[in-house]
Design an enzyme around this catalytic site. Structure first.
Site, PDB file in Angstrom:
ATOM      1  N   GLU A 125       5.131   0.169 -21.238  1.00 31.17           N
ATOM      2  CA  GLU A 125       4.957   1.696 -21.327  1.00 31.17           C
ATOM      3  C   GLU A 125       4.138   2.040 -22.356  1.00 31.17           C
ATOM      4  O   GLU A 125       3.459   3.126 -22.134  1.00 31.17           O
ATOM      5  CB  GLU A 125       6.562   2.268 -21.474  1.00 31.17           C
ATOM      6  CG  GLU A 125       7.581   1.930 -20.508  1.00 31.17           C
ATOM      7  CD  GLU A 125       8.869   2.257 -20.652  1.00 31.17           C
ATOM      8  OE1 GLU A 125       9.232   3.322 -21.416  1.00 31.17           O
ATOM      9  OE2 GLU A 125       9.848   1.508 -20.027  1.00 31.17           O
ATOM     10  N   LYS A 171      21.003  -2.360 -21.770  1.00 31.38           N
ATOM     11  CA  LYS A 171      19.463  -1.972 -21.484  1.00 31.38           C
ATOM     12  C   LYS A 171      18.706  -2.987 -22.072  1.00 31.38           C
ATOM     13  O   LYS A 171      18.766  -3.464 -23.238  1.00 31.38           O
ATOM     14  CB  LYS A 171      19.185  -0.739 -21.909  1.00 31.38           C
ATOM     15  CG  LYS A 171      19.859   0.430 -21.245  1.00 31.38           C
ATOM     16  CD  LYS A 171      18.986   0.552 -19.902  1.00 31.38           C
ATOM     17  CE  LYS A 171      18.195   1.808 -20.265  1.00 31.38           C
ATOM     18  NZ  LYS A 171      17.444   2.424 -19.181  1.00 31.38           N
ATOM     19  N   TYR A 193     -30.332  14.331 -36.377  1.00 28.17           N
ATOM     20  CA  TYR A 193     -29.085  13.965 -36.921  1.00 28.17           C
ATOM     21  C   TYR A 193     -28.514  15.491 -37.087  1.00 28.17           C
ATOM     22  O   TYR A 193     -28.913  16.614 -37.580  1.00 28.17           O
ATOM     23  CB  TYR A 193     -29.161  13.287 -38.260  1.00 28.17           C
ATOM     24  CG  TYR A 193     -27.650  13.385 -38.925  1.00 28.17           C
ATOM     25  CD1 TYR A 193     -26.752  12.192 -38.417  1.00 28.17           C
ATOM     26  CD2 TYR A 193     -27.215  14.004 -39.896  1.00 28.17           C
ATOM     27  CE1 TYR A 193     -25.449  12.161 -38.872  1.00 28.17           C
ATOM     28  CE2 TYR A 193     -26.023  13.747 -40.556  1.00 28.17           C
ATOM     29  CZ  TYR A 193     -24.948  12.905 -40.257  1.00 28.17           C
ATOM     30  OH  TYR A 193     -23.790  12.858 -40.491  1.00 28.17           O
ATOM     31  N   SER A 205      18.484  -0.447 -26.140  1.00 24.78           N
ATOM     32  CA  SER A 205      18.891   1.014 -26.199  1.00 24.78           C
ATOM     33  C   SER A 205      19.709   1.118 -27.345  1.00 24.78           C
ATOM     34  O   SER A 205      20.755   0.612 -27.590  1.00 24.78           O
ATOM     35  CB  SER A 205      19.275   1.604 -24.894  1.00 24.78           C
ATOM     36  OG  SER A 205      20.390   2.695 -24.999  1.00 24.78           O
ATOM     37  N   THR A 208       0.984  -1.278  -0.132  1.00 24.66           N
ATOM     38  CA  THR A 208       0.123  -0.050   0.189  1.00 24.66           C
ATOM     39  C   THR A 208       0.917   1.275  -0.054  1.00 24.66           C
ATOM     40  O   THR A 208       2.172   1.137   0.631  1.00 24.66           O
ATOM     41  CB  THR A 208      -0.840  -0.078   1.125  1.00 24.66           C
ATOM     42  OG1 THR A 208      -0.123   0.205   2.262  1.00 24.66           O
ATOM     43  CG2 THR A 208      -1.892  -1.290   1.410  1.00 24.66           C
ATOM     44  N   HIS A 209       0.701   2.370  -0.749  1.00 22.71           N
ATOM     45  CA  HIS A 209       1.326   3.283  -0.907  1.00 22.71           C
ATOM     46  C   HIS A 209       2.891   2.912  -1.474  1.00 22.71           C
ATOM     47  O   HIS A 209       3.776   3.670  -1.002  1.00 22.71           O
ATOM     48  CB  HIS A 209       1.503   4.154   0.590  1.00 22.71           C
ATOM     49  CG  HIS A 209       0.352   4.306   1.137  1.00 22.71           C
ATOM     50  ND1 HIS A 209      -0.379   5.485   1.192  1.00 22.71           N
ATOM     51  CD2 HIS A 209      -0.010   3.642   2.308  1.00 22.71           C
ATOM     52  CE1 HIS A 209      -1.258   5.453   1.961  1.00 22.71           C
ATOM     53  NE2 HIS A 209      -1.318   4.332   2.686  1.00 22.71           N
TER      54      HIS A 209
HETATM   55  N1  ARG Z   1     -20.999  10.504 -43.341  1.00 25.37           N
HETATM   56  C1  ARG Z   1     -21.975  10.532 -42.652  1.00 25.37           C
HETATM   57  C2  ARG Z   1     -21.863  10.117 -41.140  1.00 25.37           C
HETATM   58  O1  ARG Z   1     -20.898   9.815 -40.812  1.00 25.37           O
HETATM   59  C3  ARG Z   1     -23.157   9.940 -43.086  1.00 25.37           C
HETATM   60  C4  ARG Z   1     -24.701  10.429 -42.612  1.00 25.37           C
HETATM   61  C5  ARG Z   1     -24.905  11.737 -43.670  1.00 25.37           C
HETATM   62  N2  ARG Z   1     -25.843  11.942 -43.465  1.00 25.37           N
HETATM   63  C6  ARG Z   1     -26.435  13.372 -43.905  1.00 25.37           C
HETATM   64  N3  ARG Z   1     -27.453  13.816 -43.627  1.00 25.37           N
HETATM   65  N4  ARG Z   1     -25.445  14.239 -44.591  1.00 25.37           N
HETATM   66  O2  ARG Z   1     -22.478  10.840 -40.347  1.00 25.37           O
END
Ligand code: ARG
Length: 483
Positions: free
Chosen positions: A290, A283, A317, A277, A155-156
């Site tokens: 990492e 090394k 959308y 290295s 711990t720590h």
């Molecule tokens: N390339 C667009 C996307 O990845 C596809 C959908 C496009 N729709 C639109 N109404 N322009 O979202």
């Protein structure tokens, strides 16, 4: 420039605008999903009497041909198309003529891309789960083989109490087990089909959304067409799960880096998983660990990026959502690579049992047990704590350990000590007496190992998973010629 729109425009799109808007360079990765979604859509259109049988067959065969040709390298997905959807439709129409133009009936790119991204994510949820399953199997094997490999617990980053390698590995088993379960939850919640939501308000065609959803193995259709095209929650959940996996891998990497250092020498990383290295001949560096630790940042970055992209978007959308792809693809690739490489490093790593055990014997890891010894002989715990504290100080001054003192010396500090103290604070006793559920004692660990084995078994063959965590279609770097 090959676009699916343009009727209401009087000017050509500026080239810079076109390039800025286009997504083909990265959404080509959704090729297989785009074809799958289109095939389901077309099958449904025919069933509903919107397309004829001939049209359906012609489109389906055309799509299958495109898929085959891309997979075989005979057809290139080139940047002359705006996005993967335009590519598929344009090639289809070129190949089969008029029927190709009917593919998009009752569909918008908004529900199309929502579906493609969901299908892709769903597949990758399973692929990552499979990578985790392999890592869990490696961990379980190490646990089974190291029930009595004693080592210090910290711990720590200060030696605290002795434990076993099996117990320490078991901690990571639990973490990655939760990751697997988390992916299962996400899968269940996301597995609803957005296809048939149109631009956002559904459509006037009599689409059968239950049918397409069933064809593609979804639980059912999504229930709000506006949400369907505007939702990327599942991707955010997935990126959060990936971030948690990376956080676990990063902690593990950090420990391996420490254990592999000259000062610790608890482990030796195999030559195949280390690097040298250019200037220091002696090394042997733990670069893989990492890099895994380092790559955690970009996966967290993907999560923050998408959360930020989504936070101000009005329904439904918006083009901003196109930004979900590059970060998600990069995060998925990164996590898969990290899991595969980490598993390779872990399964070939050698544990220096002797060094670990000797380290557990130094640093007063048995001090708690020495206090418990006094408690068992009637000394209140708080007093026992004080007595052992003074005892440790005494040992530090004499540069020795508790068990190296003679009984006389011990009695000087507390007359309660008897000859059985040595047995009571031996490394073996300290570990083996710890038998509460989840503790490192052999019997307790055996019980956990049995449960872990059952868990691993329950993961076998639950879902169809593409083999060996490789992309079915990476869309990157392939040598293909155009038709
Ligand atoms: N390339 C667009 C996307 O990845 C596809 C959908 C496009 N729709 C639109 N109404 N322009 O979202």
């Amino acid at each position: 420039m090959a676009q699916l729109w343009g009727g209401r425009f009087t000017k050509q799109t500026d080239q810079l605008v076109y390039d800025f808007n286009a997504s083909i360079t990265f959404d080509r990765r959704l090729f297989a999903q785009d074809i799958e979604g289109s095939m389901a859509h077309v099958a449904m259109l025919e069933k509903q009497g919107i397309l004829t049988e001939e049209e359906r067959d012609s489109i389906t065969q055309g799509l299958a041909g495109i898929r085959r040709d891309v997979e075989e390298g005979k057809l290139a997905i080139t940047e002359e198309y705006e996005d993967i959807h335009s590519f598929v439709e344009a090639v289809l129409t070129r190949r089969i003529g008029e029927a190709g133009k009917k593919l998009h009936t009752g569909r918008s790119r908004n529900d199309q891309v929502a579906l493609d991204m969901k299908l892709y994510t769903r597949l990758e949820v399973q692929n990552i789960r499979e990578c985790l399953r392999e890592l869990l199997a490696t961990l379980l094997k190490i646990m089974e083989e190291n029930l009595t490999t004693y080592m210090p617990g910290f711990t720590h980053l200060q030696k605290a109490q002795p434990t076993t390698l099996a117990h320490h590995m078991g901690a990571y088993f639990e973490m990655f087990k939760r990751d697997v379960l988390r992916l299962g939850d996400i899968y269940k919640r996301m597995n609803y089909c957005p296809l048939g939501s149109g631009a956002f308000a559904g459509t006037t065609y009599p689409l059968d959304r239950d049918y397409t959803s069933g064809l593609m193995g979804f639980e059912g259709p999504t229930l709000n067409s506006m949400d369907s095209v505007a939702d990327r929650d599942y991707l955010i959940e997935f990126l959060a799960a990936l971030s948690t996996i990376m956080m676990h891998l990063s902690r593990f990497s950090e420990e391996i880096i420490i254990w592999n250092s000259n000062e610790y020498r608890f482990v030796e990383i195999d030559d195949a998983f280390s690097t040298g290295s250019s200037i220091m001949p002696q090394k042997k560096n733990p670069d893989i660990a990492e890099l895994v630790r380092g790559k955690t940042g970009r996966v967290y970055g993907a999560l923050m990026s998408l959360l930020t992209t989504m936070k101000g978007l009005p329904l439904a959308y918006n083009k901003d959502m196109q930004e979900d792809k590059e970060v998600a693809f990069d995060a998925i690739d990164t996590v898969k690579n990290c899991l595969i490489l980490f598993d390779g490093m872990l399964s070939t790593m050698r544990f220096n049992h002797k060094v670990m055990e000797q380290s557990a014997m130094r640093g007063f890891t048995n001090a708690t047990d020495a206090a418990d010894y006094l408690v068992n002989r009637g000394v209140p715990f708080r007093d026992a704590h004080g007595i052992i504290g003074r005892l440790v100080l005494h040992c530090l001054e004499k540069n020795t350990s508790i068990d190296a003192l003679s009984l006389e010396e011990l009695k000087e500090i507390s007359p309660v000590f008897e000859a059985d103290i040595y047995e009571a604070i031996s490394l073996k006793t300290c570990v083996e007496k710890r038998l509460t559920v989840g503790a490192p004692g052999c019997a307790a660990m055996e019980d956990v190992i049995r449960k872990s084995r059952e868990f691993l078994k329950s993961l076998e063959g639950r879902e169809q998973i593409s083999s060996k965590c490789k992309d079915s279609y990476s869309g990157k770097g392939e040598q293909i010629t155009n038709e």
